[in-house]
Design an enzyme around this catalytic site. Structure first.
Site, PDB file in Angstrom:
ATOM      1  N   SER A 125      -4.747  12.851   5.430  1.00  0.00           N
ATOM      2  CA  SER A 125      -4.188  14.076   4.861  1.00  0.00           C
ATOM      3  C   SER A 125      -4.200  15.194   5.893  1.00  0.00           C
ATOM      4  O   SER A 125      -5.071  15.236   6.772  1.00  0.00           O
ATOM      5  CB  SER A 125      -5.071  14.485   3.674  1.00  0.00           C
ATOM      6  N   TYR A 149     -13.905  16.110  -0.204  1.00  0.00           N
ATOM      7  CA  TYR A 149     -12.690  15.283  -0.118  1.00  0.00           C
ATOM      8  C   TYR A 149     -12.193  15.227   1.326  1.00  0.00           C
ATOM      9  O   TYR A 149     -11.977  14.155   1.892  1.00  0.00           O
ATOM     10  CB  TYR A 149     -11.593  15.840  -1.042  1.00  0.00           C
ATOM     11  N   LYS A 153     -12.055  12.057   4.262  1.00  0.00           N
ATOM     12  CA  LYS A 153     -10.892  11.615   5.050  1.00  0.00           C
ATOM     13  C   LYS A 153     -11.206  11.690   6.541  1.00  0.00           C
ATOM     14  O   LYS A 153     -10.839  10.806   7.312  1.00  0.00           O
ATOM     15  CB  LYS A 153      -9.663  12.474   4.732  1.00  0.00           C
TER      16      LYS A 153
HETATM   17  P1  NAD Z   1      -3.248   8.668  -7.030  1.00  0.00           P
HETATM   18  O1  NAD Z   1      -4.523   9.101  -7.675  1.00  0.00           O
HETATM   19  O2  NAD Z   1      -1.997   8.707  -7.817  1.00  0.00           O
HETATM   20  O3  NAD Z   1      -3.432   7.188  -6.428  1.00  0.00           O
HETATM   21  C1  NAD Z   1      -4.685   6.683  -6.021  1.00  0.00           C
HETATM   22  C2  NAD Z   1      -4.902   5.367  -6.769  1.00  0.00           C
HETATM   23  O4  NAD Z   1      -6.137   4.793  -6.348  1.00  0.00           O
HETATM   24  C3  NAD Z   1      -4.996   5.563  -8.291  1.00  0.00           C
HETATM   25  O5  NAD Z   1      -4.099   4.654  -8.911  1.00  0.00           O
HETATM   26  C4  NAD Z   1      -6.450   5.241  -8.627  1.00  0.00           C
HETATM   27  O6  NAD Z   1      -6.594   4.661  -9.896  1.00  0.00           O
HETATM   28  C5  NAD Z   1      -6.803   4.285  -7.492  1.00  0.00           C
HETATM   29  N1  NAD Z   1      -8.230   4.240  -7.147  1.00  0.00           N
HETATM   30  C6  NAD Z   1      -9.076   5.269  -6.949  1.00  0.00           C
HETATM   31  N2  NAD Z   1     -10.300   4.816  -6.624  1.00  0.00           N
HETATM   32  C7  NAD Z   1     -10.215   3.457  -6.600  1.00  0.00           C
HETATM   33  C8  NAD Z   1     -11.147   2.422  -6.331  1.00  0.00           C
HETATM   34  N3  NAD Z   1     -12.420   2.694  -6.035  1.00  0.00           N
HETATM   35  N4  NAD Z   1     -10.728   1.131  -6.406  1.00  0.00           N
HETATM   36  C9  NAD Z   1      -9.444   0.837  -6.727  1.00  0.00           C
HETATM   37  N5  NAD Z   1      -8.515   1.782  -6.995  1.00  0.00           N
HETATM   38  C10 NAD Z   1      -8.908   3.079  -6.927  1.00  0.00           C
HETATM   39  O7  NAD Z   1      -3.095   9.526  -5.678  1.00  0.00           O
HETATM   40  P2  NAD Z   1      -1.898   9.621  -4.652  1.00  0.00           P
HETATM   41  O8  NAD Z   1      -1.410  11.019  -4.682  1.00  0.00           O
HETATM   42  O9  NAD Z   1      -0.955   8.497  -4.818  1.00  0.00           O
HETATM   43  O10 NAD Z   1      -2.720   9.455  -3.300  1.00  0.00           O
HETATM   44  C11 NAD Z   1      -2.848   8.226  -2.612  1.00  0.00           C
HETATM   45  C12 NAD Z   1      -3.686   8.442  -1.370  1.00  0.00           C
HETATM   46  O11 NAD Z   1      -3.077   9.451  -0.563  1.00  0.00           O
HETATM   47  C13 NAD Z   1      -5.111   8.928  -1.642  1.00  0.00           C
HETATM   48  O12 NAD Z   1      -5.984   8.297  -0.730  1.00  0.00           O
HETATM   49  C14 NAD Z   1      -5.037  10.412  -1.366  1.00  0.00           C
HETATM   50  O13 NAD Z   1      -6.263  10.944  -0.947  1.00  0.00           O
HETATM   51  C15 NAD Z   1      -4.015  10.460  -0.240  1.00  0.00           C
HETATM   52  N6  NAD Z   1      -3.320  11.758  -0.140  1.00  0.00           N
HETATM   53  C16 NAD Z   1      -2.655  12.254  -1.224  1.00  0.00           C
HETATM   54  C17 NAD Z   1      -2.040  13.498  -1.142  1.00  0.00           C
HETATM   55  C18 NAD Z   1      -1.331  14.105  -2.334  1.00  0.00           C
HETATM   56  O14 NAD Z   1      -1.104  15.306  -2.332  1.00  0.00           O
HETATM   57  N7  NAD Z   1      -0.942  13.346  -3.346  1.00  0.00           N
HETATM   58  C19 NAD Z   1      -2.064  14.223   0.066  1.00  0.00           C
HETATM   59  C20 NAD Z   1      -2.731  13.666   1.157  1.00  0.00           C
HETATM   60  C21 NAD Z   1      -3.366  12.428   1.035  1.00  0.00           C
END
Ligand code: NAD
Ligand code: UDP
Length: 338
Positions: A125, A149, A153
């Site tokens: 991120s 958080y 990362k």
């Molecule tokens: P999201 O919450 O929709 O997707 C994450 C998924 O991981 C969810 O379906 C959740 O159920 C699953 N999960 C969480 N912990 C788990 C575990 N221990 N075992 C198995 N599954 C697990 O989030 P997203 O927005 O799709 O983000 C995906 C990734 O991108 C994350 O790592 C997040 O930190 C990163 N990210 C997201 C953003 C954003 O703004 N959406 C920005 C930067 C980075």
């Protein structure tokens, strides 16, 4: 046929990425514990692509479950999305964040190594840049974190770099996302936050659809053109195609790369509200309130490395972002339960 494992496969970014990978001819397998998602999201992906995505319910911290998955499937690479992502919650429950994000990723990598699967695309991120001094942000900017958080990362970026340095057979793409927004143009999948949204775009959408009375704009006294915070919003389908390009790059290139996925263009909160209401012809009432603690004035990418290495750049503009976010919200006012 080799399979790409998507951890967190039912989540927001993973479901959009699954579509890109399927359309490019990859086989995918989704793994999720559904802590922040529902299996219906993947059924919708199946509807869009005309074939179901196989799904395993498992937690990335469960080593025995991962062992079974890697034994039963011919996995060639992992795109690792699974993790917790709410900044505020992370300050209240730091151990949950270090456990899910850090310990979970270490477990995943251990099982991958045991099975000789050493290609990994990792969801990092722009938060790892902290309050960056120089805009646009290049990948070699100093990194820091201000909450658990972001810290998780950042730790993972160091852990993955150490892992790759210890064994050059690893090929790792660390993707630093800026602000993902929007939805698949079908309106069938999109962002589905639990409870009160933390992020700007889902909050605007919920105000527009009448689920919330008004948006609180967190501060109008930043050193930006209109005083409100500036971010690099990127359409989730552009972000998704960035993962496809990263995987294709890793098939050709050894080593570890850390790459920004952003558009290079920042928009303020007020510009986002105006675009959403003008393009979608819907009112978005808002009120200026105090700054949100921990927020920074501006954050936008220098996306040139992604173009140089992956041949990738964002194709969709603000109009696509707000139109697609609104279509998803209108068609699914209660998310996947609609
Ligand atoms: P999201 O919450 O929709 O997707 C994450 C998924 O991981 C969810 O379906 C959740 O159920 C699953 N999960 C969480 N912990 C788990 C575990 N221990 N075992 C198995 N599954 C697990 O989030 P997203 O927005 O799709 O983000 C995906 C990734 O991108 C994350 O790592 C997040 O930190 C990163 N990210 C997201 C953003 C954003 O703004 N959406 C920005 C930067 C980075
Ligand atoms: N923001 C806002 N009201 C909200 C949510 C966000 O004014 O209800 C602002 C926030 O202060 C920031 C921008 O919108 O300037 C993007 O915030 P978001 O939480 O979506 O992303 P991040 O801060 O993590 O980049």
């Amino acid at each position: 046929m080799p399979v790409i494992l998507l951890t967190g496969g039912a989540g927001y970014i993973a479901t959009h990425t699954a579509i890109c990978l399927l359309e490019a001819g990859f086989e995918v397998l989704a793994l999720d514990n559904f802590s922040n998602s529902q299996p219906q999201a993947l059924e919708r992906v199946g509807q869009i692509c005309g074939r179901q995505v196989p799904l395993v319910k498992a937690d990335i911290r469960d080593e025995a479950a991962l062992e079974r998955v890697f034994s039963e499937h011919q996995i060639s690479a992992v795109v690792h999305f699974a993790g917790l992502k709410a900044v505020g919650e992370s300050t209240e429950q730091p151990l949950a964040y270090y456990d899910n994000n850090v310990a979970g990723t270490v477990t995943l990598c251990r099982v991958m190594a045991r099975h000789g699967v050493k290609q990994l695309v990792f969801s990092s991120s722009a938060t790892v840049y902290g309050d960056a001094r120089q805009m646009p942000i290049r990948e070699d900017a100093p990194r820091s974190a201000t909450n658990p958080y972001g810290q998780s990362k950042l730790m993972l970026e160091y852990i993955l770099a150490d892992l790759q340095a210890s064994d050059p057979a690893w090929r790792i793409a660390v993707l630093r996302y800026f602000n993902p927004v929007g939805a698949h143009p079908s309106g069938l999948i999109g962002e589905n936050p639990n409870g009160v949204p933390n992020n700007l775009m889902p909050f605007i959408s919920q105000v527009a659809v009448g689920k919330r009375a008004q948006l609180a704009v967190f501060g109008d006294d930043y050193a930006t053109a209109d005083g409100t915070g500036v971010r690099d919003y990127i359409h989730v389908m552009d972000l998704a195609s960035g993962h496809l390009k990263a995987l294709q790059y890793l098939q050709q290139q050894p080593g570890l790369v850390a790459v920004n996925l952003g558009t290079g263009r920042g928009y303020s909160v007020l510009e986002m509200i105006k675009a959403f209401s003008d393009i979608n012809q819907v009112a978005v009432p808002y009120q200026i309130v105090a700054r949100r603690p921990g927020d920074i004035a501006e954050c936008y990418a220098d996306p040139s490395l992604a173009l140089e290495l992956f041949g990738w750049k964002a194709e969709r503009g603000l109009e696509d972002m707000v139109r697609d976010a609104w279509r998803w919200q209108q068609q699914n006012p209660d998310g996947y339960c609609s």
